[in-house]
Design an enzyme around this catalytic site. Structure first.
Site, PDB file in Angstrom:
ATOM      1  N   ASP A  93      37.330  15.567  24.127  1.00  0.00           N
ATOM      2  CA  ASP A  93      36.270  16.041  23.246  1.00  0.00           C
ATOM      3  C   ASP A  93      36.933  16.565  21.975  1.00  0.00           C
ATOM      4  O   ASP A  93      37.676  17.556  22.031  1.00  0.00           O
ATOM      5  CB  ASP A  93      35.477  17.167  23.911  1.00  0.00           C
ATOM      6  CG  ASP A  93      34.751  16.740  25.183  1.00  0.00           C
ATOM      7  OD1 ASP A  93      34.844  15.549  25.550  1.00  0.00           O
ATOM      8  OD2 ASP A  93      34.082  17.604  25.792  1.00  0.00           O
ATOM      9  N   LYS A 154      28.845  15.287  21.215  1.00  0.00           N
ATOM     10  CA  LYS A 154      28.714  16.542  21.963  1.00  0.00           C
ATOM     11  C   LYS A 154      28.139  17.586  21.023  1.00  0.00           C
ATOM     12  O   LYS A 154      28.569  17.707  19.874  1.00  0.00           O
ATOM     13  CB  LYS A 154      30.080  16.975  22.496  1.00  0.00           C
ATOM     14  CG  LYS A 154      30.082  18.297  23.266  1.00  0.00           C
ATOM     15  CD  LYS A 154      31.480  18.587  23.807  1.00  0.00           C
ATOM     16  CE  LYS A 154      31.596  19.970  24.426  1.00  0.00           C
ATOM     17  NZ  LYS A 154      32.957  20.242  24.947  1.00  0.00           N
ATOM     18  N   LYS A 179      26.516  14.618  25.096  1.00  0.00           N
ATOM     19  CA  LYS A 179      26.927  15.691  25.996  1.00  0.00           C
ATOM     20  C   LYS A 179      26.337  16.976  25.437  1.00  0.00           C
ATOM     21  O   LYS A 179      26.707  17.423  24.349  1.00  0.00           O
ATOM     22  CB  LYS A 179      28.447  15.798  26.085  1.00  0.00           C
ATOM     23  CG  LYS A 179      28.926  16.993  26.932  1.00  0.00           C
ATOM     24  CD  LYS A 179      30.443  17.008  27.046  1.00  0.00           C
ATOM     25  CE  LYS A 179      30.964  18.260  27.732  1.00  0.00           C
ATOM     26  NZ  LYS A 179      32.447  18.250  27.882  1.00  0.00           N
TER      27      LYS A 179
END
Length: 219
Positions: A93, A154, A179
């Site tokens: 990430d 995300k 996400k």
């Protein structure tokens, strides 16, 4: 989906500034027991990969790059990503450079993320920190992730005020899989994010979410 499928969508997370290996071990143990993924600091990847909990259970290891502010130099992010992958990360990430996005340096921001994507053969999620962006900036951040060939968007690092909202998830999921992270501490909140279109949940409360969840199927 049933509880097992829900667990597979949760990145059980420990990323605080005082995180210890003991805390990482606890997260790995929980992830193995419940069938979750584990999101941990990159400095612990080597040790985590050597634990029986990971090798025996096949826990997916997620780690973070350019965390938490995204202001690392591109070469540093790229090096971090390669190092994390070599240390055992299955996914990463990476934090988008929010300041540069806000000054409309979109090409530079896209190059920054694309360098990371090109450097590693594993899924890359782009953290855009929705709580710090207006609606136009959110759309531009999503376009950056798409143009950089990232795999996911995300919502949040968990270090800025606020976190994922269902409204943001609905918008972001029209670009890439999402996400949702930040402020998700109950089954009901997690379910609302999934119902809004999220594919993955990032939370330090993974165990609480699952233990609060009824063993049922839902759309």
């Amino acid at each position: 989906m049933n509880i097992e499928e829900l667990a597979a969508r949760i990145d059980h997370t420990v990323l605080g500034p005082t995180t210890t290996m003991d805390e990482v071990t606890d997260v790995l143990s929980d992830a193995a027991a419940y069938g979750m993924n584990a999101c941990i600091p990159p400095c612990y990847l080597d040790a985590a990969g050597d634990t029986d909990m990971v090798t025996d259970s096949g826990v997916t290891l997620v780690s973070v790059i350019g965390f938490p502010h995204g202001q690392h130099a591109s070469i540093a992010k790229r090096k971090e990503a390669v190092t994390a992958w070599q240390a055992g990360a299955d996914e990463i990430d990476v934090v988008l450079n929010i300041g540069r996005l806000k000054t409309s340096a979109t090409e530079t921001v896209t190059h920054d993320i694309a360098e990371v994507v090109a450097a590693v053969p594993i899924p890359v999620k782009v953290i855009i920190e929705t709580t710090l962006l207006n609606d136009d900036e959110k759309r531009r951040a999503c376009k950056v992730a798409v143009d950089a060939d990232a795999d996911f968007i995300k919502t949040s690092t968990g270090f800025a005020n606020g976190g994922a909202t269902t409204a943001d998830v609905e918008v972001l999921s029209s670009y890439l899989p999402v996400k949702a992270s930040g402020g998700i501490s109950s089954y009901e909140t997690a379910k609302s994010m999934l119902d809004a279109g999220a594919e993955r949940i990032g939370a330090s409360a993974g165990v609480e979410i699952l233990e609060d969840a009824p063993d049922i199927y839902y759309d």
